[in-house]
Design a protein around this motif. Structure first.
Motif, PDB file in Angstrom:
ATOM      1  N   LEU A   1       0.847  -1.194   0.000  1.00  0.00           N
ATOM      2  CA  LEU A   1       0.000   0.000   0.000  1.00  0.00           C
ATOM      3  C   LEU A   1       0.881   1.241   0.000  1.00  0.00           C
ATOM      4  N   PRO A   2       0.370   2.379  -0.459  1.00  0.00           N
ATOM      5  CA  PRO A   2       1.127   3.633  -0.311  1.00  0.00           C
ATOM      6  C   PRO A   2       1.474   3.833   1.171  1.00  0.00           C
ATOM      7  N   ARG A   3       2.624   4.433   1.433  1.00  0.00           N
ATOM      8  CA  ARG A   3       3.087   4.555   2.806  1.00  0.00           C
ATOM      9  C   ARG A   3       2.240   5.518   3.622  1.00  0.00           C
ATOM     10  N   ARG A   4       1.905   6.658   2.990  1.00  0.00           N
ATOM     11  CA  ARG A   4       1.261   7.722   3.761  1.00  0.00           C
ATOM     12  C   ARG A   4      -0.235   7.771   3.491  1.00  0.00           C
ATOM     13  N   ASN A   5      -0.970   8.344   4.408  1.00  0.00           N
ATOM     14  CA  ASN A   5      -2.406   8.498   4.214  1.00  0.00           C
ATOM     15  C   ASN A   5      -2.819   9.890   4.691  1.00  0.00           C
ATOM     16  N   ILE A   6      -3.353  10.683   3.772  1.00  0.00           N
ATOM     17  CA  ILE A   6      -3.834  12.013   4.153  1.00  0.00           C
ATOM     18  C   ILE A   6      -5.354  11.975   4.195  1.00  0.00           C
TER      19      ILE A   6
ATOM     20  N   LYS B   1       0.963  16.113  -6.016  1.00  0.00           N
ATOM     21  CA  LYS B   1       2.086  16.551  -5.188  1.00  0.00           C
ATOM     22  C   LYS B   1       2.698  15.398  -4.420  1.00  0.00           C
ATOM     23  N   GLU B   2       1.855  14.442  -3.998  1.00  0.00           N
ATOM     24  CA  GLU B   2       2.336  13.344  -3.156  1.00  0.00           C
ATOM     25  C   GLU B   2       2.101  12.024  -3.883  1.00  0.00           C
ATOM     26  N   PRO B   3       3.041  11.594  -4.699  1.00  0.00           N
ATOM     27  CA  PRO B   3       2.769  10.427  -5.541  1.00  0.00           C
ATOM     28  C   PRO B   3       2.688   9.119  -4.763  1.00  0.00           C
ATOM     29  N   ASP B   4       3.191   9.079  -3.524  1.00  0.00           N
ATOM     30  CA  ASP B   4       3.148   7.824  -2.786  1.00  0.00           C
ATOM     31  C   ASP B   4       2.207   7.920  -1.586  1.00  0.00           C
ATOM     32  N   THR B   5       1.023   8.506  -1.825  1.00  0.00           N
ATOM     33  CA  THR B   5       0.102   8.772  -0.722  1.00  0.00           C
ATOM     34  C   THR B   5      -1.311   8.377  -1.098  1.00  0.00           C
ATOM     35  N   TRP B   6      -2.015   7.776  -0.145  1.00  0.00           N
ATOM     36  CA  TRP B   6      -3.460   7.645  -0.260  1.00  0.00           C
ATOM     37  C   TRP B   6      -4.084   8.971   0.126  1.00  0.00           C
TER      38      TRP B   6
END
Lengths: 603, 603
Positions: A468-473, A551-556
């Motif tokens: 899964l993407p590492r980050r979650n906003i 802006k955040e390609p590795d983020t949910w």
């Protein structure tokens, strides 16, 4: 939902399926009405072609119907073998798939499907023609009447196979019986020479009686045998022992069909009846035999019922075929499964809609539809029979030589008939059927390839778990500070992830007010205010999410939507449908997860 | 979306709003076409009633139109005062709200709304009648032509106010001009005595010329002044100084209206014209004046354009009123805001739909619609004028006595006219309008009370933050083990809460296979298998969630849905729409939070 239950009944358990099997008496009514009802128009179609060569040519109707009688015999014998070899039903598609592979099987399936649809349209149109022959004032309402008939059959079929069988058995037998009575009385009258006969207006020939015209007449008469494959396609619907019961039913059907068809053709010839534009041939025949009294009207209503119920057999067969195709991946998956009344509900509804469409396009005119009819059925006949020939050749088994000869005769006979029909009817509309078969086969193949692509894409490779993407906003769109919003914020705060609230600045005054309230209630969650130059709250917010993803390609991005839900559905119109629009728009964005936190109003 | 952009143009910024203001020339075209176009049918309506009392009674058309002329003068003077007092527009609703309170204001709003809808229907029907008077072969297509006209106006209006003004100014002036030319030439001909005149077929009286009949004639003629309120309701659309420009425009409009109406009525009387069923009165008049040549056809097309564009003025006024009502909470909120072309898009579309509906129901017949017309407008006239009387009495201000007299005269005149119209037209259809006003007012009030209830329910009490349920159970419905499912499971595992996967046992074989796969990929998440006796996966799952909620009264249930999304929307038909059905069903359950984890297919 209540309406649905009242119309189609309570759901049935899967274990009740065996109970829904049909007795021979009811199966004969359901599956033979298609074949037998063709006697109502087959003779007329023969006469309509022959009359082109003048009154004298009408005598040719006798040898031509003998040829069709031969066809009936051959089909009955050769289809009995299919019934025993393929107890699971499925007809041309299954036989061709097992013996020839994909492409011929799909052609067979397409041909059958087209024919089922046409069966519904032609039978209902002819049934309404029987009605309007007797009551001419209803003629202008024929399309509406036809649509009502189709809708009625659809509803009855959604109730389940056995119920529709019971419901339709009586009128079917009534129709068959009264046609039988008419043929019987007419024959006695003819035999004792006391029969009335119309004084035939002499018809001048507009065409020569060529071999082509005779073949065209034969092709027209072939509509008589349409529907003969229905029993063999529906073996599964019979009680145990299925094959034996189906076989007996098939023989009864053929006997009735043959005697009625021959009887009507003979009587029409003997009575000097010629096709008219405003009255069907068998209506004339019935008037001649019964006079225009109560019996005549009973005859017309019997014919009408029989014809309309013939449509019913297609409603048993079409969804069955669609379901087999769907399970093989050639049709949408929704067609594969039983509905809650143990019938293939989606197939029934689709068939009903297409048949209604045809009825409207062709103004409910039987003669306009007939040239498209029969070709599909004969393609499937030929595929089934030649598939069986191939099967005997490869599989052999006991008595295979005798069986080979039977199906071989069937294949040759139906093959020749197919060529005759295709050639003589080609310019009259049969070409449309070929185009449709081509399109349907293309559709089947592309549906299959789509499903294959989906399976490949979602398949898991042996040991690789996609990360899964590492980050979650977490983003919470708000339009005010209220209980619904606070609930969504609290829900979001209960799980890990960066949280931000976002509002769109539609009106500076209320924006300022909300910002002040946010300071009290926002629990320190940052509130971003988005500009809204075009007054579209939705697109301002979507642009914001799009930016964030870029802006955040590795983020949910998890969008938590506070949704206020009205207590009654009709209040929905009073609320901006923004939540729904927002959810729909976000669904198609990658890396966006939607969470809906509902707030239900009480009044 | 592309179609929408091509039809209505790119979105406009809010700051461009001032630029959309109208010059007097264009405002006159937009707002006066409604009033002026009534000259095309008002005289005919007068003659249609008078002829009931025989040919001689037709002379009464002159005094009756003088009475209507008086009405025009009074309305012009008294509405000018409203223009200066209420520069924000809004008409009867705003005036009544400020001076009488809610109930009369809502009655005024309802009356105005009904009248706007009728304006569209009547004007378009009359416009098409002008066309079919000249080209009788189009008569049978009148409804379709009317619908096309309405759709055309809707699209143009969605483009924005100023664009529709520019677009419609030319044909409006053309229509007004050619009617003016006809009245001018006709008057000259009449003055020099060289005018042709039809030889009137003597019409025997079917009713006596009672006072009631004369009043009914007056009521019929009152259709001439409908639309006079439009300018005063739309002051905001004018360039600065708004009130002054609007006032000048209003005077011009009244002058044109009065002269054309009087001219046509006089010429019709002088020419001995009687209403016919197959040709309009002004078409006869034009034929008499111009002969049936190019000028006649130009006249008919001018009238048609003018009438169809009269409908356009309602498209400016109706959405404006709906928006004011929506901001006060009496209409759905969606009506309150500008669309992306700075017009009230929703109001425009709603008006278009209702008008199309009326046109279809009344078969595009002007005379069938007329009895409903005018009553709404006169109710709003009376409310506006008497509201002003009340305002002068309470507010006073400079010259208030003179202003009171002006509006007082307006109130009395329009009040009497309202009573006459209501009495004489009541049985002819005016009662429908009263019923509709009643229903609309009820609707306004219940919408308002719904919004009030919503506000109360979601309001935050000063310091109380409503607590969330303590526990959260995450439920993941699965139908296989694949990348989409694994993604949803991993997403769920990344946040706190008990997690369970749930599958419905549709087919024992695949259930067993999935359970084996789950052992490898499930990461220890428990997998429950639900029985499915009725083959409805959806209801089995919903029952399970229902159970869970019942068992754990202080728990959230978060349903995490793994959703496979096709690469192209048309592939959607090939996927069971279960995710959508599931989401819809769960939305209406309390304490259920929905999370959608999408898996986007690439092909």
């Amino acid at each position: 939902m209540l309406l649905k239950r009242w119309l189609v009944g309570d759901p049935l358990k899967s274990t009740q399926a065996a109970h829904q099997r049909l007795s021979k008496t009811i199966a004969l009514a359901i599956f033979s009405s298609n074949a037998i009802s063709s006697v109502a128009y087959a003779t007329e179609e023969i006469l309509l072609v022959l009359i082109l060569a003048g009154t004298a040519a009408v005598a040719w109707s006798i040898p031509i119907s003998l040829a069709i009688l031969f066809l009936i015999v051959v089909l009955t014998i050769s289809y009995r073998q299919i019934i025993y070899e393929y107890p699971e039903g499925g007809g041309a598609y299954v036989v061709a798939r097992n013996n020839f592979g994909e492409q011929p099987a799909l052609i067979g399936a397409a041909a059958l499907m087209i024919d089922y649809v046409l069966t519904v349209a032609v039978s209902v149109a002819a049934g309404i023609a029987a009605l309007t022959s007797a009551v001419p004032s209803l003629f202008e309402y024929r399309v509406a009447l036809g649509l009502a008939a189709i809708i009625f059959i659809v509803v009855i079929n959604l109730r389940g196979v056995r119920e529709s069988g019971t419901f339709f058995a009586f009128p079917t037998y009534f129709g068959v019986g009264i046609i039988g009575v008419m043929v019987g009385i007419g024959s006695v009258q003819a035999f004792f020479g006391q029969s009335a006969s119309v004084s035939p207006g002499h018809q001048t020939a507009v065409e020569e009686l060529t071999l082509f015209l005779i073949l065209r007449t034969f092709a027209a008469g072939c509509t008589a045998v349409t529907g003969m494959e229905v029993v063999s396609n529906s073996v599964k619907a019979f009680r145990r022992p299925e094959s034996q019961n189906a076989s007996v039913t098939m023989i009864w059907m053929s006997l009735i069909l043959a005697s009625l068809f021959m009887g009507i053709t003979f009587l029409a010839y003997h009575g000097g009846i010629q096709p008219k534009t405003d009255e069907t041939v068998i209506s004339q025949l019935a008037r001649l035999t019964f006079g225009t009294g109560a019996l005549y009207y009973a005859f017309q209503s019997g014919t009408m019922l029989l014809l309309i119920l013939a449509a019913n057999s297609a409603f048993a067969a079409f969804p069955q075929l669609a379901s087999i195709l769907a399970r093989d991946g050639y049709m949408p998956r929704q067609m594969a499964t039983f509905g809650d009344r143990l019938v293939f509900s989606n197939g029934i509804i689709v068939l009903g809609i297409i048949a209604c469409f045809l009825l409207i396009v062709f103004h409910g005119d039987t003669h306009a539809l007939i040239p498209l009819y029969a070709i599909g059925v004969f393609i499937s006949f030929t595929l089934s029979q030649s598939g069986m020939v191939r099967q005997w050749l490869s599989k052999k088994g006991p008595h295979w030589r005798a069986k080979l000869i039977v199906n071989g005769a069937g294949a040759v006979t139906t093959g020749i008939a197919t060529i005759i029909i295709a050639t003589t009817k080609f310019t009259h509309g049969a070409w449309i059927v070929f185009v449709l078969i081509f399109i349907l086969v293309l559709m089947f193949r592309s549906i299959r390839s789509h499903y294959k692509a989906v399976t490949e894409q979602i398949a898991l490779t042996r040991d690789h778990r996609p990360p899964l993407p590492r980050r979650n906003i977490v983003v919470i769109p708000i339009n005010g500070v209220n209980q619904a919003v606070i609930r969504a914020v609290d829900y979001a705060r209960s799980r890990p992830g960066e949280i931000q609230a976002v509002m769109v600045d539609v009106d500076t005054e209320s924006t300022a007010r909300i910002q002040i309230q946010w300071a009290q209630w926002g629990c320190g969650v940052r509130l971003s205010v988005l500009p809204c130059p075009y007054r579209s709250v939705l697109s301002s917010f979507l642009d914001y999410v799009e930016e964030l993803l870029k802006k955040e390609p590795d983020t949910w991005v998890t969008v938590v939507i506070p949704e206020v839900l009205p207590a009654h559905w009709w209040q929905g119109i009073l609320h901006n449908q923004r939540a729904l629009l927002l959810k729909t728009a976000l669904l198609f964005k990658e890396r966006v997860i939607l969470t809906d936190v509902p707030f239900h109003l009480k009044r």
